[in-house]
Motif scaffolding. Structure first.
Motif, PDB file in Angstrom:
ATOM      1  N   ASP A  89     -10.284  -1.583   5.260  1.00 46.64           N
ATOM      2  CA  ASP A  89     -11.390  -2.133   6.039  1.00 46.64           C
ATOM      3  C   ASP A  89     -10.906  -2.860   7.284  1.00 46.64           C
ATOM      4  N   ASP A  90     -11.669  -2.708   8.342  1.00 43.88           N
ATOM      5  CA  ASP A  90     -11.412  -3.403   9.613  1.00 43.88           C
ATOM      6  C   ASP A  90      -9.992  -3.187  10.119  1.00 43.88           C
ATOM      7  N   ALA A  91      -9.531  -1.945  10.060  1.00 42.89           N
ATOM      8  CA  ALA A  91      -8.169  -1.625  10.501  1.00 42.89           C
ATOM      9  C   ALA A  91      -7.949  -1.955  11.972  1.00 42.89           C
ATOM     10  N   ASP A  92      -9.016  -1.948  12.754  1.00 43.14           N
ATOM     11  CA  ASP A  92      -8.887  -2.286  14.171  1.00 43.14           C
ATOM     12  C   ASP A  92      -8.595  -3.765  14.385  1.00 43.14           C
ATOM     13  N   MET A  93      -8.784  -4.579  13.364  1.00 48.02           N
ATOM     14  CA  MET A  93      -8.513  -6.014  13.478  1.00 48.02           C
ATOM     15  C   MET A  93      -7.099  -6.365  13.017  1.00 48.02           C
ATOM     16  N   TYR A  94      -6.384  -5.396  12.448  1.00 50.69           N
ATOM     17  CA  TYR A  94      -5.013  -5.645  12.027  1.00 50.69           C
ATOM     18  C   TYR A  94      -4.188  -6.004  13.254  1.00 50.69           C
ATOM     19  N   SER A  95      -3.184  -6.830  13.059  1.00 50.27           N
ATOM     20  CA  SER A  95      -2.287  -7.164  14.166  1.00 50.27           C
ATOM     21  C   SER A  95      -1.510  -5.921  14.573  1.00 50.27           C
ATOM     22  N   ALA A  96      -0.902  -5.970  15.738  1.00 50.56           N
ATOM     23  CA  ALA A  96      -0.082  -4.846  16.202  1.00 50.56           C
ATOM     24  C   ALA A  96       1.050  -4.567  15.216  1.00 50.56           C
ATOM     25  N   TYR A  97       1.649  -5.603  14.667  1.00 53.34           N
ATOM     26  CA  TYR A  97       2.734  -5.426  13.693  1.00 53.34           C
ATOM     27  C   TYR A  97       2.221  -4.721  12.437  1.00 53.34           C
ATOM     28  N   THR A  98       1.047  -5.116  11.984  1.00 52.20           N
ATOM     29  CA  THR A  98       0.476  -4.524  10.776  1.00 52.20           C
ATOM     30  C   THR A  98       0.084  -3.070  11.030  1.00 52.20           C
ATOM     31  N   GLN A  99      -0.523  -2.794  12.182  1.00 55.91           N
ATOM     32  CA  GLN A  99      -0.865  -1.406  12.513  1.00 55.91           C
ATOM     33  C   GLN A  99       0.386  -0.554  12.624  1.00 55.91           C
ATOM     34  N   ASN A 100       1.439  -1.092  13.204  1.00 58.39           N
ATOM     35  CA  ASN A 100       2.693  -0.341  13.296  1.00 58.39           C
ATOM     36  C   ASN A 100       3.255  -0.038  11.912  1.00 58.39           C
ATOM     37  N   ALA A 101       3.078  -0.964  10.972  1.00 56.17           N
ATOM     38  CA  ALA A 101       3.555  -0.739   9.606  1.00 56.17           C
ATOM     39  C   ALA A 101       2.795   0.413   8.941  1.00 56.17           C
ATOM     40  N   LEU A 102       1.566   0.647   9.374  1.00 51.20           N
ATOM     41  CA  LEU A 102       0.750   1.745   8.836  1.00 51.20           C
ATOM     42  C   LEU A 102       1.226   3.124   9.291  1.00 51.20           C
ATOM     43  N   LEU A 103       1.901   3.181  10.416  1.00 46.62           N
ATOM     44  CA  LEU A 103       2.188   4.467  11.054  1.00 46.62           C
ATOM     45  C   LEU A 103       2.847   5.492  10.143  1.00 46.62           C
ATOM     46  N   LYS A 104       3.894   5.103   9.446  1.00 43.06           N
ATOM     47  CA  LYS A 104       4.636   6.075   8.638  1.00 43.06           C
ATOM     48  C   LYS A 104       3.765   6.675   7.539  1.00 43.06           C
ATOM     49  N   ILE A 105       3.055   5.834   6.811  1.00 35.56           N
ATOM     50  CA  ILE A 105       2.248   6.335   5.701  1.00 35.56           C
ATOM     51  C   ILE A 105       1.039   7.120   6.208  1.00 35.56           C
ATOM     52  N   VAL A 106       0.502   6.739   7.342  1.00 38.05           N
ATOM     53  CA  VAL A 106      -0.632   7.468   7.912  1.00 38.05           C
ATOM     54  C   VAL A 106      -0.181   8.827   8.442  1.00 38.05           C
TER      55      VAL A 106
ATOM     56  N   ILE B 138       0.849  -1.194   0.000  1.00 41.10           N
ATOM     57  CA  ILE B 138       0.000   0.000   0.000  1.00 41.10           C
ATOM     58  C   ILE B 138       0.882   1.242   0.000  1.00 41.10           C
ATOM     59  N   GLU B 139       1.900   1.237   0.837  1.00 39.45           N
ATOM     60  CA  GLU B 139       2.811   2.382   0.908  1.00 39.45           C
ATOM     61  C   GLU B 139       3.489   2.605  -0.443  1.00 39.45           C
ATOM     62  N   ASP B 140       3.943   1.534  -1.085  1.00 39.67           N
ATOM     63  CA  ASP B 140       4.561   1.666  -2.410  1.00 39.67           C
ATOM     64  C   ASP B 140       3.564   2.247  -3.413  1.00 39.67           C
TER      65      ASP B 140
ATOM     66  N   VAL C   1      -2.763  11.746  -1.559  1.00 42.98           N
ATOM     67  CA  VAL C   1      -3.275  10.462  -1.081  1.00 42.98           C
ATOM     68  C   VAL C   1      -4.148  10.662   0.148  1.00 42.98           C
ATOM     69  N   ARG C   2      -5.270   9.951   0.172  1.00 44.65           N
ATOM     70  CA  ARG C   2      -6.186   9.966   1.308  1.00 44.65           C
ATOM     71  C   ARG C   2      -6.405   8.540   1.781  1.00 44.65           C
ATOM     72  N   PHE C   3      -6.539   8.386   3.074  1.00 45.82           N
ATOM     73  CA  PHE C   3      -6.810   7.075   3.653  1.00 45.82           C
ATOM     74  C   PHE C   3      -8.129   7.107   4.403  1.00 45.82           C
ATOM     75  N   ILE C   4      -8.887   6.056   4.247  1.00 44.34           N
ATOM     76  CA  ILE C   4     -10.106   5.853   5.025  1.00 44.34           C
ATOM     77  C   ILE C   4      -9.923   4.519   5.733  1.00 44.34           C
ATOM     78  N   LEU C   5      -9.933   4.563   7.052  1.00 45.13           N
ATOM     79  CA  LEU C   5      -9.821   3.344   7.847  1.00 45.13           C
ATOM     80  C   LEU C   5     -11.197   3.035   8.411  1.00 45.13           C
ATOM     81  N   THR C   6     -11.665   1.825   8.212  1.00 40.52           N
ATOM     82  CA  THR C   6     -12.920   1.451   8.845  1.00 40.52           C
ATOM     83  C   THR C   6     -12.607   0.603  10.065  1.00 40.52           C
TER      84      THR C   6
END
Length: 167
Positions: A70-87, A51-53, A94-99
């Protein structure tokens, strides 16, 4: 609806026109600049890196590229941490919508980078004020657009330097 309004060529008061080519493609789920990532707990760190690429590639048709996670709250801690930089620092177009259904299930570090609107507030002015208090860097027009959507949906809306939302 929020993604569609971001891509719409003729939105009126933050509502998509439903007539332009972008709206028609959104309704058909074929717009190349709207990327929907489903999977919840099955979403991997590798997918977030992809996604970042993709976020740094040029748009195809619209002025912005919208990612719906979708369902970003269900992502693992590792996956959520990977989101941090791009978010935290998304490319300008670029726009992000997290459900999500639970803000408590989002990591505190993710929550700190977004604006969360809930509490079933239905007054657009109050929602806009709350957005601007939580994230002063968000301009008034963006806050008003987000407030408009939040006033008509029951769940949480999240945003940061673009739009990040939960419906």
């Amino acid at each position: 609806l929020m993604a569609q309004s971001m891509l719409c060529r003729n939105p009126k008061d933050c509502v998509p026109c439903n007539e332009c080519d972008c709206c028609k493609k959104m309704k058909a789920n074929t717009h190349p600049d709207c990327i929907i990532v489903g999977g919840g707990k099955n979403t991997t760190v590798e997918q977030v890196r992809a996604i970042e690429d993709e976020a740094y590639l040029a748009t195809n048709e619209a002025d912005v590229k919208v990612f719906v996670l979708d369902d970003a709250d269900m992502y693992s801690a590792y996956t959520q941490n990977a989101l941090l930089k791009i978010v935290e620092e998304p490319p300008k177009n670029v726009r992000f919508i997290l459900t999500a259904t639970s803000r408590a299930s989002l990591l505190a570090t993710v929550r700190s980078r977004v604006c969360i609107i809930s509490d079933n507030i239905k007054d657009i002015v109050s929602i806009q004020r709350k957005i601007m208090q939580q994230k002063p860097r968000i301009d008034e027009n963006t806050a008003r657009a987000m407030a408009h959507f939040a006033a008509f949906y029951e769940r949480i809306v999240i945003t940061y330097s673009g739009y990040y939302a939960q419906f």
